[in-house]
Design an enzyme around this catalytic site. Structure first.
Site, PDB file in Angstrom:
ATOM      1  N   TYR A 193      27.049 106.086  60.475  1.00  0.00           N
ATOM      2  CA  TYR A 193      26.204 106.787  61.441  1.00  0.00           C
ATOM      3  C   TYR A 193      26.306 108.312  61.237  1.00  0.00           C
ATOM      4  O   TYR A 193      27.397 108.865  61.262  1.00  0.00           O
ATOM      5  CB  TYR A 193      26.593 106.413  62.869  1.00  0.00           C
ATOM      6  CG  TYR A 193      25.940 107.329  63.875  1.00  0.00           C
ATOM      7  CD1 TYR A 193      24.565 107.260  64.097  1.00  0.00           C
ATOM      8  CD2 TYR A 193      26.675 108.303  64.530  1.00  0.00           C
ATOM      9  CE1 TYR A 193      23.952 108.135  64.959  1.00  0.00           C
ATOM     10  CE2 TYR A 193      26.062 109.176  65.405  1.00  0.00           C
ATOM     11  CZ  TYR A 193      24.694 109.087  65.611  1.00  0.00           C
ATOM     12  OH  TYR A 193      24.083 109.964  66.451  1.00  0.00           O
ATOM     13  N   ASP A 248      30.525 110.988  67.943  1.00  0.00           N
ATOM     14  CA  ASP A 248      29.765 109.829  68.433  1.00  0.00           C
ATOM     15  C   ASP A 248      30.193 108.576  67.669  1.00  0.00           C
ATOM     16  O   ASP A 248      29.990 108.480  66.460  1.00  0.00           O
ATOM     17  CB  ASP A 248      28.263 110.086  68.213  1.00  0.00           C
ATOM     18  CG  ASP A 248      27.396 109.046  68.892  1.00  0.00           C
ATOM     19  OD1 ASP A 248      27.938 108.024  69.354  1.00  0.00           O
ATOM     20  OD2 ASP A 248      26.173 109.262  68.960  1.00  0.00           O
ATOM     21  N   HIS A 250      28.950 105.651  68.265  1.00  0.00           N
ATOM     22  CA  HIS A 250      27.710 104.872  68.134  1.00  0.00           C
ATOM     23  C   HIS A 250      27.958 103.376  68.265  1.00  0.00           C
ATOM     24  O   HIS A 250      27.307 102.573  67.591  1.00  0.00           O
ATOM     25  CB  HIS A 250      26.994 105.208  66.819  1.00  0.00           C
ATOM     26  CG  HIS A 250      25.544 105.523  67.023  1.00  0.00           C
ATOM     27  ND1 HIS A 250      24.535 104.783  66.463  1.00  0.00           N
ATOM     28  CD2 HIS A 250      24.955 106.497  67.741  1.00  0.00           C
ATOM     29  CE1 HIS A 250      23.371 105.299  66.818  1.00  0.00           C
ATOM     30  NE2 HIS A 250      23.592 106.341  67.605  1.00  0.00           N
ATOM     31  N   GLU A 274      31.758 109.966  72.353  1.00  0.00           N
ATOM     32  CA  GLU A 274      30.483 109.423  72.834  1.00  0.00           C
ATOM     33  C   GLU A 274      30.263 107.979  72.383  1.00  0.00           C
ATOM     34  O   GLU A 274      30.652 107.610  71.273  1.00  0.00           O
ATOM     35  CB  GLU A 274      29.390 110.343  72.255  1.00  0.00           C
ATOM     36  CG  GLU A 274      27.985 109.933  72.496  1.00  0.00           C
ATOM     37  CD  GLU A 274      27.022 110.892  71.788  1.00  0.00           C
ATOM     38  OE1 GLU A 274      27.406 112.047  71.477  1.00  0.00           O
ATOM     39  OE2 GLU A 274      25.889 110.468  71.540  1.00  0.00           O
ATOM     40  N   GLU A 300      23.006 106.966  76.312  1.00  0.00           N
ATOM     41  CA  GLU A 300      21.724 107.241  75.653  1.00  0.00           C
ATOM     42  C   GLU A 300      20.824 106.018  75.519  1.00  0.00           C
ATOM     43  O   GLU A 300      19.622 106.178  75.355  1.00  0.00           O
ATOM     44  CB  GLU A 300      21.952 107.896  74.288  1.00  0.00           C
ATOM     45  CG  GLU A 300      22.535 106.959  73.244  1.00  0.00           C
ATOM     46  CD  GLU A 300      22.942 107.702  71.974  1.00  0.00           C
ATOM     47  OE1 GLU A 300      23.594 108.749  72.095  1.00  0.00           O
ATOM     48  OE2 GLU A 300      22.604 107.231  70.884  1.00  0.00           O
ATOM     49  N   ARG A 321      24.725 110.638  79.874  1.00  0.00           N
ATOM     50  CA  ARG A 321      24.012 111.038  78.663  1.00  0.00           C
ATOM     51  C   ARG A 321      22.677 110.326  78.525  1.00  0.00           C
ATOM     52  O   ARG A 321      22.249 109.989  77.414  1.00  0.00           O
ATOM     53  CB  ARG A 321      24.898 110.660  77.471  1.00  0.00           C
ATOM     54  CG  ARG A 321      25.280 111.827  76.661  1.00  0.00           C
ATOM     55  CD  ARG A 321      26.042 111.459  75.453  1.00  0.00           C
ATOM     56  NE  ARG A 321      25.236 111.455  74.252  1.00  0.00           N
ATOM     57  CZ  ARG A 321      24.533 112.473  73.824  1.00  0.00           C
ATOM     58  NH1 ARG A 321      24.483 113.598  74.478  1.00  0.00           N
ATOM     59  NH2 ARG A 321      23.838 112.379  72.708  1.00  0.00           N
ATOM     60  N   HIS A 350      20.688 113.169  76.157  1.00  0.00           N
ATOM     61  CA  HIS A 350      20.461 112.848  74.744  1.00  0.00           C
ATOM     62  C   HIS A 350      19.304 113.691  74.204  1.00  0.00           C
ATOM     63  O   HIS A 350      18.228 113.709  74.805  1.00  0.00           O
ATOM     64  CB  HIS A 350      20.092 111.349  74.681  1.00  0.00           C
ATOM     65  CG  HIS A 350      20.071 110.756  73.319  1.00  0.00           C
ATOM     66  ND1 HIS A 350      19.088 109.876  72.932  1.00  0.00           N
ATOM     67  CD2 HIS A 350      20.913 110.870  72.270  1.00  0.00           C
ATOM     68  CE1 HIS A 350      19.338 109.468  71.691  1.00  0.00           C
ATOM     69  NE2 HIS A 350      20.430 110.064  71.275  1.00  0.00           N
ATOM     70  N   GLU A 377      22.251 118.530  74.229  1.00  0.00           N
ATOM     71  CA  GLU A 377      21.996 118.312  72.799  1.00  0.00           C
ATOM     72  C   GLU A 377      20.582 118.794  72.481  1.00  0.00           C
ATOM     73  O   GLU A 377      19.632 118.398  73.142  1.00  0.00           O
ATOM     74  CB  GLU A 377      22.121 116.819  72.473  1.00  0.00           C
ATOM     75  CG  GLU A 377      21.929 116.522  71.000  1.00  0.00           C
ATOM     76  CD  GLU A 377      22.045 115.021  70.674  1.00  0.00           C
ATOM     77  OE1 GLU A 377      22.200 114.697  69.497  1.00  0.00           O
ATOM     78  OE2 GLU A 377      21.971 114.189  71.605  1.00  0.00           O
TER      79      GLU A 377
HETATM   80 CO    CO Z   1      25.100 108.754  70.802  1.00  0.00          CO
END
Ligand code: CO
Length: 441
Positions: A193, A248, A250, A274, A300, A321, A350, A377
């Site tokens: 990622y 992150d 992810h 995150e 997100e 987020r 996000h 962000e």
């Molecule tokens: Co993220």
């Protein structure tokens, strides 16, 4: 394929200027006369399909723009809007944004989900754009006014080794960034990622795009959770303590690995960690919270204010987020922020490049107006064709974002430019473990 629907209602035609009276211009007499959807991909890039919503009114020149982009479901959202939600908006007063949000939320009966909620988000933003234009005020004024003039921001750097990541952070620090998101390749993995893929993976991705298929990506989490603390050790040694660093995950690790990682990263004092786990595993946040003080951010992929609400009320995270293009727009963003404020939980909406600049403006309007703002962000490097389609972009300078003070959201769409750049099918990778098991994002 460019898509365009223009729903004409009985009262569709704007009143000719001669027929305009103070009465016809009164806010109570404003009506929605059309809803148009444009799917555009200005840079013809893998993550660059934008689903734009235009709401037209019976007042000459009064229109609103919203962003319903949902990467991975772009055309489904366009169809949802055109076929299932737009008819419920025609003839309604666009200033009743709260009522219309509920109206189109309940309209399909089988509601919620990323497709429906991205469509609702796009409509919501367009309604706030109209509201601001009618008031002659930027949207943040209607949300309570500015609590600050500029927004702390960050951007992301990823590398295949520690030195590449360190060099990336130094580059952003030299531009004035106070916080940088860092990602590193896991040993033995071809992709990952937000990191550069190997040449082999790059070729595989290209071949898949040409066939219109999702690229295949193999991911094993163990080497990644081993290397990540070593990256932060390296960065703290070489860059010192002053730079804010965030990361992150992810959702790519197991619940047990998430607990261990949050503990192991404690000495490096992250700005936040995150997406440790998928929203399907929210209960695990309780275990993490009891054992680690690393600040956590989540949200997100939420599709509403209700998702992850217990993470707030049990104070299991530090940053909300939500993505305002998927969770219900400005209306939801403001509500989520208000719900988080009594807990001292901060916002970090996000803001990636695969949502359009309209959502970036929506993010900024909410972020400017809430007391419990954390960080915003903000994407950078919008290409020349994206700049041809959208009139304005939030400005980033010295690690802070600002927007102007135009009425509404502050961004217009050049429709003829948008219609020049059609949708392209570029599917996200299908990630699997070595044994074939499908694996999160
Ligand atoms: Co993220």
């Amino acid at each position: 394929m460019n898509r365009r629907t223009f729903l004409q209602a009985a009262l569709a035609a704007p009143l000719p200027l001669a027929a305009q009276t103070a009465e016809s211009r009164a806010p109570r007499n404003i009506r929605i006369t059309g809803v148009e959807v444009i799917v555009t991909n200005p840079e013809q890039s893998p993550m660059g399909n934008y689903v734009l919503v235009k709401i037209v009114t019976n007042q000459p020149g009064l229109i609103g723009w919203g962003d319903a982009t949902c990467t991975g479901s772009d055309l489904a959202v366009a169809k949802m809007l055109e076929e299932h939600l737009a008819p419920g908006l025609i003839g309604q007063n666009p200033l009743q944004s709260e009522m219309l949000w509920k109206r189109i939320f309940y309209l399909p009966y089988y509601r919620s989900g990323s497709v429906h909620m991205s469509a609702v988000s796009g409509v919501d933003m367009a309604l706030w754009d109209i509201k601001g234009k009618v008031a002659g005020l930027p949207v943040y004024e209607l949300l309570g006014g500015k609590v600050r003039d500029s927004l702390l921001t960050y951007w992301s750097t990823g590398g295949r080794d520690f030195k590449q990541v360190e060099d990336g952070v130094r580059r952003f620090m030299s531009e004035g960034y106070k916080v940088v998101k860092v990602q590193v390749s896991a040993p033995g993995m071809e992709g990952g990622y937000a990191v550069p893929p190997t040449e082999k993976q790059r070729a595989a991705i290209q071949a898949a795009y040409e066939k219109g298929m999702p690229p295949d990506e193999v991911w094993e989490p163990e080497s990644y959770v081993r290397i990540l603390p070593r990256l932060f050790e390296h960065l703290r040694k070489t860059l010192g303590e002053d730079i804010g660093l965030l990361h992150d995950v992810h959702e790519r690790i197991t619940a047990n690995q998430a607990v261990a990682l949050a503990k192991t990263l404690e000495p490096y004092r992250l700005f936040f960690l995150e997406d440790l786990l998928p929203p399907e595993n929210l209960d695990t946040f309780r275990l993490i919270r009891q054992q680690a003080s690393t600040p956590l951010a989540m949200g997100e992929v939420y599709v509403g204010a209700w998702e992850g609400h217990s993470l707030v009320t049990e104070h299991l995270i530090d940053y909300v987020r939500h993505d305002l293009a998927h969770c219900g727009g400005i209306t939801t963003g403001k509500k989520v922020a208000i719900a988080a404020e009594p807990y001292g939980i901060l916002t970090a909406w996000h803001g990636p490049g695969n949502i359009s600049p309209i959502t970036h403006f929506a993010n900024c309007h909410v972020s400017l107006s809430v007391p419990n703002f954390g960080i915003q962000e903000e994407s950078r490097g919008w290409g020349p064709k994206v700049r041809e389609v959208f009139s304005d972009f939030p400005a980033v300078k010295d690690g802070y974002v600002t927007i102007g003070d135009k009425p509404g959201l502050g961004v217009e769409v050049n429709e003829s430019a948008a219609r020049k750049y059609p949708y392209v099918r570029r599917l996200r990778p299908a990630i699997r473990r070595q044994d074939g098991t499908p694996w999160p994002y």
